[in-house]
Write a protein that holds these residues in place. Structure first.
Motif, PDB file in Angstrom:
ATOM      1  N   ALA A 163      38.613  39.108  41.103  1.00  0.00           N
ATOM      2  CA  ALA A 163      39.346  39.363  39.863  1.00  0.00           C
ATOM      3  C   ALA A 163      39.956  40.761  39.868  1.00  0.00           C
ATOM      4  O   ALA A 163      41.108  40.947  39.476  1.00  0.00           O
ATOM      5  CB  ALA A 163      38.428  39.188  38.655  1.00  0.00           C
ATOM      6  N   VAL A 164      39.190  41.747  40.321  1.00  0.00           N
ATOM      7  CA  VAL A 164      39.691  43.121  40.383  1.00  0.00           C
ATOM      8  C   VAL A 164      40.843  43.225  41.373  1.00  0.00           C
ATOM      9  O   VAL A 164      41.867  43.849  41.098  1.00  0.00           O
ATOM     10  CB  VAL A 164      38.555  44.110  40.722  1.00  0.00           C
ATOM     11  N   ALA A 165      40.696  42.566  42.523  1.00  0.00           N
ATOM     12  CA  ALA A 165      41.774  42.575  43.524  1.00  0.00           C
ATOM     13  C   ALA A 165      43.037  41.927  42.960  1.00  0.00           C
ATOM     14  O   ALA A 165      44.145  42.446  43.139  1.00  0.00           O
ATOM     15  CB  ALA A 165      41.319  41.864  44.796  1.00  0.00           C
ATOM     16  N   TRP A 166      42.873  40.811  42.268  1.00  0.00           N
ATOM     17  CA  TRP A 166      44.014  40.118  41.656  1.00  0.00           C
ATOM     18  C   TRP A 166      44.672  41.011  40.623  1.00  0.00           C
ATOM     19  O   TRP A 166      45.892  41.127  40.568  1.00  0.00           O
ATOM     20  CB  TRP A 166      43.539  38.807  41.026  1.00  0.00           C
ATOM     21  N   ALA A 167      43.851  41.638  39.788  1.00  0.00           N
ATOM     22  CA  ALA A 167      44.387  42.515  38.740  1.00  0.00           C
ATOM     23  C   ALA A 167      45.170  43.675  39.340  1.00  0.00           C
ATOM     24  O   ALA A 167      46.250  44.018  38.852  1.00  0.00           O
ATOM     25  CB  ALA A 167      43.251  43.031  37.853  1.00  0.00           C
ATOM     26  N   ARG A 168      44.635  44.278  40.376  1.00  0.00           N
ATOM     27  CA  ARG A 168      45.346  45.391  41.038  1.00  0.00           C
ATOM     28  C   ARG A 168      46.679  44.917  41.614  1.00  0.00           C
ATOM     29  O   ARG A 168      47.699  45.584  41.474  1.00  0.00           O
ATOM     30  CB  ARG A 168      44.486  45.982  42.155  1.00  0.00           C
ATOM     31  N   ALA A 169      46.651  43.759  42.268  1.00  0.00           N
ATOM     32  CA  ALA A 169      47.859  43.208  42.882  1.00  0.00           C
ATOM     33  C   ALA A 169      48.927  42.872  41.843  1.00  0.00           C
ATOM     34  O   ALA A 169      50.110  42.883  42.152  1.00  0.00           O
ATOM     35  CB  ALA A 169      47.519  41.969  43.696  1.00  0.00           C
ATOM     36  N   HIS A 170      48.493  42.630  40.614  1.00  0.00           N
ATOM     37  CA  HIS A 170      49.428  42.252  39.547  1.00  0.00           C
ATOM     38  C   HIS A 170      49.642  43.369  38.519  1.00  0.00           C
ATOM     39  O   HIS A 170      50.159  43.131  37.430  1.00  0.00           O
ATOM     40  CB  HIS A 170      48.958  40.972  38.864  1.00  0.00           C
ATOM     41  N   GLY A 171      49.237  44.578  38.856  1.00  0.00           N
ATOM     42  CA  GLY A 171      49.538  45.729  38.009  1.00  0.00           C
ATOM     43  C   GLY A 171      48.717  45.859  36.741  1.00  0.00           C
ATOM     44  O   GLY A 171      49.148  46.480  35.782  1.00  0.00           O
TER      45      GLY A 171
END
Length: 65
Positions: free
Chosen positions: A56-64
């Motif tokens: 989830a954190v990786a996804w959030a970072r990738a999506h700003g």
């Protein structure tokens, strides 16, 4: 799904999740219960297609977020 599928509150909770703090800490900051945070994260995880906090954190970072 993209960021637009997430509610504003789900995005806020995800932003706090990146800080590597407990769910209780997030709940305290947002003036809600730990169960509310858990519910919001379950919903966000489903929309993002992830199943772990790390993903989830990786996804959030990738999506700003």
């Amino acid at each position: 799904m993209g960021v637009s599928a997430l509610t504003k509150r789900e995005r806020v909770v995800l932003a706090h999740l990146r800080e590597d703090i407990t769910l209780q800490d997030i709940a305290d900051r947002l003036w809600v219960t730990r169960n509310t945070v858990k519910s919001q994260l379950r919903s966000a995880y489903r929309k993002m297609g992830v199943s772990t906090r790390v993903d989830a954190v990786a996804w959030a970072r990738a999506h700003g977020i």
